[in-house]
Design a protein around this motif. Structure first.
Motif, PDB file in Angstrom:
ATOM      1  N   GLU A  74       0.834  -1.198   0.000  1.00  0.00           N
ATOM      2  CA  GLU A  74       0.000   0.000   0.000  1.00  0.00           C
ATOM      3  C   GLU A  74       0.866   1.244   0.000  1.00  0.00           C
ATOM      4  O   GLU A  74       0.597   2.200  -0.716  1.00  0.00           O
ATOM      5  CB  GLU A  74      -0.924   0.012   1.217  1.00  0.00           C
ATOM      6  CG  GLU A  74      -2.045  -1.003   1.152  1.00  0.00           C
ATOM      7  CD  GLU A  74      -2.887  -1.006   2.405  1.00  0.00           C
ATOM      8  OE1 GLU A  74      -2.778  -0.064   3.207  1.00  0.00           O
ATOM      9  OE2 GLU A  74      -3.665  -1.942   2.583  1.00  0.00           O
ATOM     10  N   ALA A  77       2.369   1.649  -3.369  1.00  0.00           N
ATOM     11  CA  ALA A  77       1.405   2.031  -4.397  1.00  0.00           C
ATOM     12  C   ALA A  77       1.134   3.532  -4.378  1.00  0.00           C
ATOM     13  O   ALA A  77       0.933   4.141  -5.416  1.00  0.00           O
ATOM     14  CB  ALA A  77       0.107   1.257  -4.205  1.00  0.00           C
ATOM     15  N   LYS A  78       1.130   4.135  -3.205  1.00  0.00           N
ATOM     16  CA  LYS A  78       0.846   5.561  -3.108  1.00  0.00           C
ATOM     17  C   LYS A  78       1.872   6.412  -3.849  1.00  0.00           C
ATOM     18  O   LYS A  78       1.476   7.300  -4.603  1.00  0.00           O
ATOM     19  CB  LYS A  78       0.738   5.978  -1.638  1.00  0.00           C
ATOM     20  CG  LYS A  78      -0.521   5.462  -0.972  1.00  0.00           C
ATOM     21  CD  LYS A  78      -0.633   5.907   0.459  1.00  0.00           C
ATOM     22  CE  LYS A  78      -1.886   5.340   1.100  1.00  0.00           C
ATOM     23  NZ  LYS A  78      -2.011   5.733   2.491  1.00  0.00           N
ATOM     24  N   LYS A  80       3.657   5.593  -6.380  1.00  0.00           N
ATOM     25  CA  LYS A  80       3.479   5.340  -7.814  1.00  0.00           C
ATOM     26  C   LYS A  80       2.304   6.138  -8.348  1.00  0.00           C
ATOM     27  O   LYS A  80       2.376   6.697  -9.437  1.00  0.00           O
ATOM     28  CB  LYS A  80       3.275   3.845  -8.075  1.00  0.00           C
ATOM     29  CG  LYS A  80       4.528   3.021  -7.871  1.00  0.00           C
ATOM     30  CD  LYS A  80       4.286   1.566  -8.150  1.00  0.00           C
ATOM     31  CE  LYS A  80       5.537   0.744  -7.897  1.00  0.00           C
ATOM     32  NZ  LYS A  80       5.319  -0.683  -8.129  1.00  0.00           N
ATOM     33  N   GLU A  81       1.216   6.189  -7.581  1.00  0.00           N
ATOM     34  CA  GLU A  81       0.055   6.958  -8.009  1.00  0.00           C
ATOM     35  C   GLU A  81       0.395   8.443  -8.071  1.00  0.00           C
ATOM     36  O   GLU A  81      -0.013   9.138  -9.003  1.00  0.00           O
ATOM     37  CB  GLU A  81      -1.110   6.723  -7.045  1.00  0.00           C
ATOM     38  CG  GLU A  81      -1.699   5.340  -7.116  1.00  0.00           C
ATOM     39  CD  GLU A  81      -2.775   5.118  -6.073  1.00  0.00           C
ATOM     40  OE1 GLU A  81      -3.214   6.091  -5.436  1.00  0.00           O
ATOM     41  OE2 GLU A  81      -3.180   3.967  -5.903  1.00  0.00           O
ATOM     42  N   GLU A  82       1.144   8.906  -7.089  1.00  0.00           N
ATOM     43  CA  GLU A  82       1.541  10.307  -7.065  1.00  0.00           C
ATOM     44  C   GLU A  82       2.449  10.629  -8.254  1.00  0.00           C
ATOM     45  O   GLU A  82       2.326  11.685  -8.866  1.00  0.00           O
ATOM     46  CB  GLU A  82       2.241  10.644  -5.752  1.00  0.00           C
ATOM     47  CG  GLU A  82       1.315  10.615  -4.556  1.00  0.00           C
ATOM     48  CD  GLU A  82       2.039  10.852  -3.239  1.00  0.00           C
ATOM     49  OE1 GLU A  82       3.243  11.180  -3.267  1.00  0.00           O
ATOM     50  OE2 GLU A  82       1.394  10.706  -2.200  1.00  0.00           O
ATOM     51  N   GLU A  83       3.351   9.719  -8.585  1.00  0.00           N
ATOM     52  CA  GLU A  83       4.231   9.918  -9.731  1.00  0.00           C
ATOM     53  C   GLU A  83       3.426   9.991 -11.027  1.00  0.00           C
ATOM     54  O   GLU A  83       3.706  10.819 -11.897  1.00  0.00           O
ATOM     55  CB  GLU A  83       5.259   8.790  -9.821  1.00  0.00           C
ATOM     56  CG  GLU A  83       6.328   8.843  -8.750  1.00  0.00           C
ATOM     57  CD  GLU A  83       7.290   7.671  -8.831  1.00  0.00           C
ATOM     58  OE1 GLU A  83       7.335   6.996  -9.880  1.00  0.00           O
ATOM     59  OE2 GLU A  83       7.997   7.440  -7.845  1.00  0.00           O
ATOM     60  N   LYS A  84       2.418   9.131 -11.160  1.00  0.00           N
ATOM     61  CA  LYS A  84       1.581   9.145 -12.350  1.00  0.00           C
ATOM     62  C   LYS A  84       0.856  10.475 -12.480  1.00  0.00           C
ATOM     63  O   LYS A  84       0.764  11.048 -13.565  1.00  0.00           O
ATOM     64  CB  LYS A  84       0.562   8.002 -12.312  1.00  0.00           C
ATOM     65  CG  LYS A  84       1.158   6.640 -12.568  1.00  0.00           C
ATOM     66  CD  LYS A  84       0.099   5.574 -12.533  1.00  0.00           C
ATOM     67  CE  LYS A  84       0.669   4.187 -12.729  1.00  0.00           C
ATOM     68  NZ  LYS A  84      -0.374   3.146 -12.656  1.00  0.00           N
ATOM     69  N   LYS A  85       0.319  10.967 -11.361  1.00  0.00           N
ATOM     70  CA  LYS A  85      -0.392  12.241 -11.381  1.00  0.00           C
ATOM     71  C   LYS A  85       0.543  13.382 -11.775  1.00  0.00           C
ATOM     72  O   LYS A  85       0.180  14.254 -12.558  1.00  0.00           O
ATOM     73  CB  LYS A  85      -1.018  12.528 -10.014  1.00  0.00           C
ATOM     74  CG  LYS A  85      -2.210  11.657  -9.705  1.00  0.00           C
ATOM     75  CD  LYS A  85      -2.805  11.990  -8.354  1.00  0.00           C
ATOM     76  CE  LYS A  85      -3.975  11.073  -8.032  1.00  0.00           C
ATOM     77  NZ  LYS A  85      -4.540  11.357  -6.704  1.00  0.00           N
ATOM     78  N   GLU A  88       1.229  13.221 -15.495  1.00  0.00           N
ATOM     79  CA  GLU A  88       0.071  13.679 -16.263  1.00  0.00           C
ATOM     80  C   GLU A  88      -0.023  15.205 -16.228  1.00  0.00           C
ATOM     81  O   GLU A  88      -0.315  15.837 -17.249  1.00  0.00           O
ATOM     82  CB  GLU A  88      -1.209  13.053 -15.711  1.00  0.00           C
ATOM     83  CG  GLU A  88      -1.342  11.578 -16.005  1.00  0.00           C
ATOM     84  CD  GLU A  88      -2.567  10.964 -15.341  1.00  0.00           C
ATOM     85  OE1 GLU A  88      -3.355  11.700 -14.696  1.00  0.00           O
ATOM     86  OE2 GLU A  88      -2.735   9.747 -15.462  1.00  0.00           O
TER      87      GLU A  88
END
Length: 107
Positions: A74, A77-78, A80-85, A88
């Motif tokens: 978990e 994963a956080k 990675k999500e922040e990096e994706k945002k 973008e």
């Protein structure tokens, strides 16, 4: 606690848990040995089957071990999500800058 560990070490090594053996183990570990505590421990362990006690002891380590990887995934994963945002948002900013440049040409 070191007295209990010394007794368990003797048991694991197959040595009898006597006052002399317990004192030797504790002395080798650098513990100031209290003869009264040694006698009390030897007397209390005289009628105890250590193998049975160890087998019947609850194993608490299984639950945290299984929970730790889930928590770690978990946490992993956080970011990675922040990096994706962030990626973008950077792409959108680049597109907007490019569109602004084109509009200056035709504006």
């Amino acid at each position: 606690m070191e007295y209990i560990y010394a007794a368990m070490l003797l048991h694991k090594a197959g040595k009898p848990i006597t006052e002399e053996n317990l004192t030797q183990v504790l002395t080798a570990a650098g513990v100031n040995v209290d003869a009264v505590r040694v006698k009390a421990l030897v007397a209390s362990l005289a009628e105890v089957n250590i193998d049975e006690v160890v087998k019947s002891a609850p194993t608490i380590t299984a639950a945290p071990v299984t929970a730790a990887p889930a928590a770690a995934s978990e946490v992993a994963a956080k970011p990675k999500e922040e990096e994706k945002k962030k990626k973008e948002e950077e792409e959108k900013a680049k597109e907007e800058a490019a569109l602004e440049g084109l509009s200056a040409l035709f504006g």
